[in-house]
Design a protein around this motif. Structure first.
Motif, PDB file in Angstrom:
ATOM      1  N   LEU A   6       6.850 -29.893 -79.695  1.00 50.14           N
ATOM      2  CA  LEU A   6       7.072 -31.111 -79.378  1.00 50.14           C
ATOM      3  C   LEU A   6       7.966 -31.183 -78.956  1.00 50.14           C
ATOM      4  N   VAL A  38       7.542 -30.099 -75.440  1.00 47.89           N
ATOM      5  CA  VAL A  38       7.254 -30.878 -74.303  1.00 47.89           C
ATOM      6  C   VAL A  38       8.414 -31.878 -74.414  1.00 47.89           C
ATOM      7  N   ALA A  64       0.424 -29.701 -68.400  1.00 57.72           N
ATOM      8  CA  ALA A  64      -1.253 -29.957 -68.926  1.00 57.72           C
ATOM      9  C   ALA A  64      -2.178 -29.414 -69.371  1.00 57.72           C
ATOM     10  N   LEU A  93      -0.863 -27.569 -72.167  1.00 54.73           N
ATOM     11  CA  LEU A  93      -1.214 -28.217 -73.319  1.00 54.73           C
ATOM     12  C   LEU A  93      -2.554 -28.872 -73.808  1.00 54.73           C
ATOM     13  N   GLN A  94      -3.657 -28.841 -72.708  1.00 54.72           N
ATOM     14  CA  GLN A  94      -4.925 -28.907 -73.296  1.00 54.72           C
ATOM     15  C   GLN A  94      -5.525 -27.936 -74.587  1.00 54.72           C
ATOM     16  N   ASP A 133      -1.990 -36.606 -81.390  1.00 51.34           N
ATOM     17  CA  ASP A 133      -1.508 -37.320 -80.856  1.00 51.34           C
ATOM     18  C   ASP A 133       0.014 -37.840 -80.390  1.00 51.34           C
ATOM     19  N   ARG A 134       0.703 -37.205 -80.945  1.00 50.23           N
ATOM     20  CA  ARG A 134       2.236 -37.706 -81.189  1.00 50.23           C
ATOM     21  C   ARG A 134       2.100 -36.867 -79.427  1.00 50.23           C
ATOM     22  N   LEU A 135       2.090 -36.041 -79.437  1.00 52.46           N
ATOM     23  CA  LEU A 135       1.864 -36.036 -77.463  1.00 52.46           C
ATOM     24  C   LEU A 135       1.025 -36.509 -76.641  1.00 52.46           C
ATOM     25  N   GLY A 136      -0.173 -37.602 -76.899  1.00 49.19           N
ATOM     26  CA  GLY A 136      -1.297 -38.599 -76.233  1.00 49.19           C
ATOM     27  C   GLY A 136      -1.914 -37.902 -75.198  1.00 49.19           C
ATOM     28  N   LEU A 137      -2.191 -36.233 -76.528  1.00 48.10           N
ATOM     29  CA  LEU A 137      -3.445 -36.399 -75.027  1.00 48.10           C
ATOM     30  C   LEU A 137      -4.709 -36.628 -75.594  1.00 48.10           C
ATOM     31  N   ASP A 138      -5.544 -37.350 -74.015  1.00 49.19           N
ATOM     32  CA  ASP A 138      -6.401 -37.788 -74.121  1.00 49.19           C
ATOM     33  C   ASP A 138      -8.089 -36.856 -74.693  1.00 49.19           C
TER      34      ASP A 138
END
Lengths: 199, 752
Positions: free
Chosen positions: B139, B142, B151, B154-155, B538-543
Motif C-alpha cells: 500500500l 502504491v 495496473a 498490481l493485478q 479492496d483497499r487498493l480499489g482493484l476491480d
C-alpha cells in the motif's frame, strides 16, 4: 528508481525560471500535495493527500496523510519510507548509488541546470513567467528505463500541477497547493524525519 | 666406427639446431603460469577439475577502472579501452549494465513463477506470521511518493512480491551506478568508469599477454590525457609483470653468469681455446635441453628458462675437467681425455640420476626442468667426449704453478681424521636443523608486482568486492540438490554477514531458488497472504476477480533460467556443479566452518590449497633426496667398493645437511624450493667427490684446480639466482650456492 528521479527533477526544475525568486540554500519550500493515480482496471483513482517540505542541501520530506500516513524522506544519503511506525523501504545511496546521482540531479535542477533532464527528454516550454507550461517527451520511448509517455507541468510562481502519462494508459497527477517559501531552519518534526536517513 | 661418432654427433646437433630454428621461427609458446609448475591434487579428480574450471575462469577476468575528474572523459577513455580489448582478439569486454531487452526478457522469465519467489525479508515476515507487513508495504508503495507499480503488475502481484524479490537480488559492483550505460563511481573528486572483460585465450601465454597489453596501450592513453588514471586488476597483468621480471632476471643472470665464467676461464688458462671449447659445450647443452623440452612437452615454461640458465654452471664442469688437464703432462688431447674419462662419465651419470629424480616429483614444471637438464647434461658430456679432443690444439700450459700449489693447499685442508670434520659438522647441522622452520605460503613465494598490488587494493576500495579469492564449490547429483545445499549455506553466510565476516555472496540459488524452496514459499504465500487478499484488493480499489493462482505447477528451474540468459556468469559451471563467490571478506577462519556438514559443498581457498600442497611436497622432496642418493650408491659401490662409495658420498651428504642448517641459523625458512635445491646439491657434490676420488698423486692438484673452477662457475650462476626477487628462486639459489660451496670445500675428503 528512474521514474522517481525524473519526477523529482521535474518537481524542482522549473523553479530556476521563477518570477518569484529562486529557492536558495537555507530556504524551505512547504506545501500540500494531492496525488491522483488512475490505473487501468481500478474502480476508482488512488488518491493520496499530504504535505511536503523541500530544503535544498538537506532533503525532501513527503508526508502522505490520507488515506493513511506514509512518510518518505530523501536526501543524498538515500531514501527511507515509513508507514505506521515500520520502515517499508530503505534505499541507502551507498548501496544504490543511483540515488546519489538522482539527488545530484535534484541539486542541479535547483541551480537551473536543465541539462540533466534534457539528456532523457526533449523539453518544450511555453507561456510566460506568470503562467508557463513545460512538456517533457522522452527521447527513447520503448524502454524499461523510461516508464513515461509524456510529462506535462504547469504553473506560475510555483509548480501548480504535474501530469504523468504512462504507456499502459495509467496516469498520475500531482497537484501542489498552498505553497510557501520561508527561510530556514527546519522545524523539529522535519529535522526528526530527515534524521531517519542517517540511522 | 669410433671415428664416425663425432660426425654422427655433429649430424644430431645440426638437426637439433635446425628444429630449434624452425620452432623459434614459428613462434615459441612460452608459459608463465607459476601454478602450472605446481602439483595437482590427486585425491579428488572431479573436484580438481571443477576447481580448475573456476580458477581458470577467475584468472581470465580483468577489471580496468578509468578515472578522471571529468566523468565524460573517463567514460570516453573507458569506451576506448573496451574497443581496444575487443580489437585485440584475445579479450571480450563484458556487458555489465543489462540493456532494456535483457531486463524485459528476465522479467518475462520470472513473472509466471512469482508466487514461489520471495525475498529473504519477505520470507522472514511470512514465517513470522506477519503477512500484514507485506500488505502495508505494498500500500505504501502504491500510495506513497511517486507510487510504484502499474495496473498490470498490481493485478497480477497485488502484494508486489516480485519487485521485492528483484530488489533483494545480489548485485555485482553494487557501488557503481550506470551513467549513459557505463558503470561509474565517484570518489574524492574523481569519476571512475568501469571496464571488465574476459580474456578469451590463455592469460598465462606470453604472446596473449603481449597482444593484450600492446592493444590496451594504457601508458599512451594516460599520457595523452592529463589527469587520466587507469587501474588494473587481473591475473593477466600480474602474469605479464612476473614474466617480464623473470625474463629480465634470467637474461641478466645469464649474461652476468656467462661473463663471469668467460672471465674466469680466460684468466685461469691464459688461452682462448678452453673458452671456445667450454662455450661449445654449453651451447650444445642448452640446444639439446631446449629441443628435448619442446619435443616432450611441446611448449616451454619461463621457469625452465630460469633454471636452465643454471645448467650452464654444471655443463661447463666436464669441459673444465678436460681442459685443466693441459697443466699435467703428457698434454696430448687424447691422453688428457683418457685421464678424465671415467670421472666425467661417473659425474654425468650421477648428476643425470639426480636430475631425473625430479621426474618422480609430481610437479609438471619440474618434469620440464628434469628433461631439460638431463638432455643438456648428456649432450654436454657427449660433446666433451666426442668433439673436444678433435678440436683442441692447445699446448701444455706452463703458467699454472701458483694455481696448482693453491689447489694442493685446498686438498690438504682435511688432512686430519675424518671424524674431526664429521663430528663438528653434524653438531652444527643438528643445532641448525633444530631451528629449521618450514615455509610453505605460496603467496610469499610469488613476487607480485608492487604497483599492480596497489592498483588492485585501490580497485577493491572503490568498487567493493571483486569476487576473487576463496570460494565455495558445490558438487551435487543435480541442480536441485546443489541449489538446496546453497540455501543451507546461505543461511549460515547470512549469520556471518550479520557479524561482519563478509559483505555478501553470489550463488545460483539467490537467482533461482530450489524447487523445494519455491514450493515452500508458495505455501507461505497461500497461508500468510491469500487470506488478506480480498481486503487488500479492496483497499487498493482493484476491480474484478483476483487472478486465480495455481500452486501445483512446476517451479522455475536453473536450466530454464540459463537458457533465457540469466546473468549467472561463472556461478553455474555444469549440472549440479556450482560456485558461490564471496565479497568483502573480513576474516577467513569462519568460512571453512560454514560449509561443514552440508553435503556437496567444499570451501576452496586457492592460495591456501597450494600452500598445503607445497608443504606436502616439501616433505616428498626430502624423500626424493634420499631416493636419489640411494640410486647413486650402487654405481659408486661398483667403482669404489662399499667403503669407497661411503667416502665419496660423505662430502655431498654433509653439504646437503649443513646447507639448510646454516640457512636456518641465518633465519631463513625451509621451503619446497630449498628441498629441490638440495637434490641438485647432492648431484653436483657427488660430481666433485668423484673427480677427487678419481685422481691421485701429481695429478691431484690439477683435478682440484678443475673442481675449483667448476665450483666457481656454479657459484656464479646459483649465487646470482639468490639475488632474484622471486622468493622461490631466491631460496633455490641461496641453498644451491651454499650447498655447492660446502660440497666443493669438503670434496677432498673423498680421496683415499
Amino acid at each position: 528508481m528512474r521514474r522517481r528521479h525524473a519526477l523529482v527533477g521535474l518537481l524542482v526544475a522549473p523553479r530556476a525560471a521563477w518570477a518569484c525568486g529562486r529557492l536558495e540554500l537555507g530556504q524551505i519550500l512547504r506545501g500540500r500535495f494531492v496525488q491522483t493515480r488512475r490505473l487501468q482496471g481500478f474502480a476508482r483513482p488512488l488518491v493520496t493527500e499530504g504535505r511536503f517540505a523541500l530544503a535544498p542541501g538537506q532533503g525532501l520530506i513527503w508526508r502522505a496523510e490520507k488515506p493513511f500516513a506514509i512518510t518518505t524522506v530523501m536526501s543524498a544519503a538515500g531514501l527511507v519510507q515509513e508507514t505506521r511506525g515500520t520502515e517499508t523501504l530503505r534505499l541507502p545511496a551507498a548501496r544504490l548509488p543511483l540515488l546519489a546521482r538522482l539527488y545530484d540531479m535534484l541539486g542541479g535542477a535547483l541551480g537551473g541546470d536543465w541539462h540533466a533532464l534534457e539528456r532523457d527528454f526533449s523539453v518544450l516550454r511555453t507561456g510566460d513567467a506568470a503562467a508557463w507550461q513545460v512538456v517533457l517527451t522522452p527521447r527513447v520511448t520503448d524502454s524499461i528505463a523510461m516508464p513515461f509517455q509524456a510529462i506535462t507541468a504547469h504553473g506560475g510562481c510555483f509548480v501548480d500541477a504535474v501530469d504523468l502519462a504512462k504507456p499502459g494508459g495509467d496516469t498520475d497527477r500531482l497537484e501542489f497547493l498552498d505553497q510557501t517559501l520561508a527561510p530556514g531552519p527546519l522545524g523539529a518534526g522535519e529535522e526528526a524525519a530527515l534524521a531517519v536517513l542517517a540511522r | 666406427m669410433r671415428r664416425g661418432l663425432p660426425w654422427l654427433w655433429l649430424l644430431v646437433m645440426v638437426a637439433a639446431c635446425a628444429y630449434l630454428g624452425l620452432r623459434v621461427h614459428a613462434g615459441l609458446n612460452w608459459r608463465t603460469d607459476l601454478m602450472a609448475l605446481l602439483p595437482r591434487d590427486e585425491q579428488d579428480i572431479g573436484r580438481q577439475q571443477a576447481e580448475d574450471a573456476v580458477t581458470r575462469a577467475l584468472s581470465q577476468r580483468l577489471v580496468l577502472l578509468v578515472g578522471h575528474p571529468d566523468g565524460g572523459l573517463a567514460r570516453a577513455a573507458a569506451a576506448t579501452l573496451a574497443q581496444r580489448l575487443a580489437a585485440s582478439g584475445v579479450a571480450q569486454p563484458d556487458v555489465i549494465v543489462p540493456g532494456p531487452e535483457a531486463i524485459r526478457r528476465l522479467g518475462a522469465l520470472y513473472a509466471p513463477f512469482r508466487r514461489g519467489l520471495l525475498s529473504e525479508a519477505d520470507r522472514a515476515s511470512l514465517r513470522a506470521g506477519d503477512g500484514e507487513a507485506l500488505a502495508t508495504r505494498a500500500l505504501a508503495q502504491v500510495f506513497g511518493f511517486v507510487g510504484l507499480g502499474d495496473a498490470n503488475l498490481l493485478q497480477a502481484d497485488p502484494f508486489l512480491l516480485l519487485p521485492s524479490f528483484f530488489a533483494g537480488l545480489p548485485v555485482p559492483f553494487a557501488r557503481l551506478a550506470p551513467v549513459e550505460g557505463v558503470p561509474m563511481v565517484q570518489a574524492d573528486g574523481i569519476a571512475w568508469a568501469l571496464v571488465t572483460a574476459r580474456v578469451t585465450a590463455d592469460p598465462y601465454a606470453l604472446d596473449v599477454q603481449d597482444r593484450l597489453i600492446a592493444a590496451l596501450d594504457i601508458d599512451r592513453l594516460a599520457g595523452a590525457q592529463p589527469g587520466l588514471r587507469v587501474l588494473r586488476l587481473g591475473a593477466v597483468f600480474f602474469a605479464a609483470a612476473g614474466a617480464a621480471e623473470a625474463i629480465g632476471e634470467s637474461s641478466r643472470i645469464g649474461l652476468v653468469s656467462t661473463l663471469g665464467t668467460v672471465l674466469l676461464i680466460v684468466v685461469a688458462y691464459r688461452a682462448l681455446a678452453p673458452l671456445w671449447l667450454s662455450l661449445l659445450v654449453i651451447a650444445a647443452g642448452v640446444v639439446a635441453g631446449l629441443v628435448a623440452s619442446l619435443l616432450v612437452f611441446g611448449e616451454l615454461h619461463v621457469a625452465t628458462l630460469l633454471f636452465g640458465v643454471s645448467l650452464i654452471g654444471v655443463a661447463v664442469d666436464y669441459s673444465l675437467q678436460y681442459c685443466t688437464e693441459m697443466f699435467a703432462p703428457p698434454a696430448l688431447p687424447g691422453a688428457r681425455l683418457a685421464r678424465v674419462r671415467m670421472g666425467i662419465a661417473l659425474g654425468t651419470a650421477t648428476t643425470v640420476i639426480g636430475y631425473l629424480t625430479l621426474l618422480l616429483a609430481p610437479f609438471p614444471g619440474l618434469h620440464q626442468i628434469a628433461v631439460f637438464s638431463a638432455a643438456g647434461l648428456v649432450a654436454a658430456w657427449l660433446t666433451v667426449m666426442l668433439w673436444l679432443p678433435g678440436l683442441d690444439r692447445s699446448r701444455p700450459a706452463r703458467h699454472g704453478g701458483r694455481m696448482l700449489a693453491w689447489a694442493a693447499g685446498l686438498l690438504d685442508l682435511w688432512r686430519g681424521p675424518r671424524w674431526m670434520v664429521i663430528g663438528p659438522g653434524l653438531a652444527i647441522a643438528a643445532f641448525g636443523l633444530w631451528h629449521l622452520r618450514a615455509e610453505d605460503d605460496v603467496r610469499r613465494m610469488q613476487s607480485l608486482s608492487g604497483p599492480l598490488m596497489a592498483e588492485q587494493t585501490e580497485i577493491r576500495r572503490l568498487i567493493g568486492g571483486t569476487g576473487d579469492g576463496p570460494f565455495f564449490l558445490v558438487r551435487a547429483p543435480d541442480d536441485e540438490a546443489a541449489l538446496q545445499a546453497e540455501e543451507m549455506l546461505g543461511e549460515r553466510l547470512a549469520g556471518l554477514r550479520a557479524s561482519g565476516g563478509l559483505s555478501g555472496w553470489l550463488s545460483p540459488a539467490r537467482f533461482v531458488p530450489s524447487s523445494a524452496r519455491q514450493r515452500g514459499d508458495r505455501a507461505l504465500v497461500a497461508r500468510g497472504l491469500d487470506p488478506l487478499l480480498a481486503a487488500h484488493r479492496d483497499r487498493l480499489g482493484l476491480d474484478g476477480a483476483a487472478v486465480q493462482s495455481d500452486d501445483s505447477g512446476p517451479a522455475l528451474t536453473l536450466s530454464a533460467a540459463l537458457a533465457a540468459g540469466a546473468p549467472l556468469g561463472l556461478l553455474a559451471i555444469g549440472p549440479g556443479v556450482h560456485v558461490v563467490t564471496l565479497e568483502g571478506l573480513a576474516g577467513r577462519a569462519d568460512l571453512a566452518a560454514a560449509a561443514e556438514g552440508i553435503a556437496g559443498i567444499a570451501y576452496v581457498d586457492p592460495a591456501g590449497r597450494f600452500s598445503a600442497l607445497l608443504g606436502k611436497y616439501r616433505i616428498r622432496a626430502i624423500g626424493l633426496l634420499v631416493l636419489s642418493a640411494g640410486l647413486m650408491a650402487p654405481l659408486l659401490a661398483w667403482r669404489y667398493g662399499v667403503r669407497g662409495a661411503a667416502r665419496v658420498m660423505l662430502p655431498p651428504l654433509l653439504a646437503v645437511v649443513l646447507a639448510p642448517a646454516l640457512r636456518a641459523l641465518g633465519g631463513a625458512g625451509f621451503s619446497f624450493f630449498d628441498a629441490m635445491a638440495l637434490v641438485l646439491v647432492l648431484s653436483i657434490g657427488v660430481d666433485y667427490a668423484i673427480f677427487c676420488a678419481e685422481t691421485a698423486g701429481a695429478r691431484a692438484p690439477v683435478t682440484m684446480l678443475a673442481v675449483t673452477l667448476a665450483a666457481a662457475t656454479a657459484l656464479f650462476s646459483f649465487g646470482l639466482l639468490a639475488l632474484s626477487n622471486v622468493a622461490a628462486v631466491h631460496s633455490f639459489g641461496a641453498t644451491m650456492a651454499l650447498g655447492v660451496l660446502l660440497a666443493f670445500l669438503l670434496a677432498p675428503m673423498a680421496r683415499r
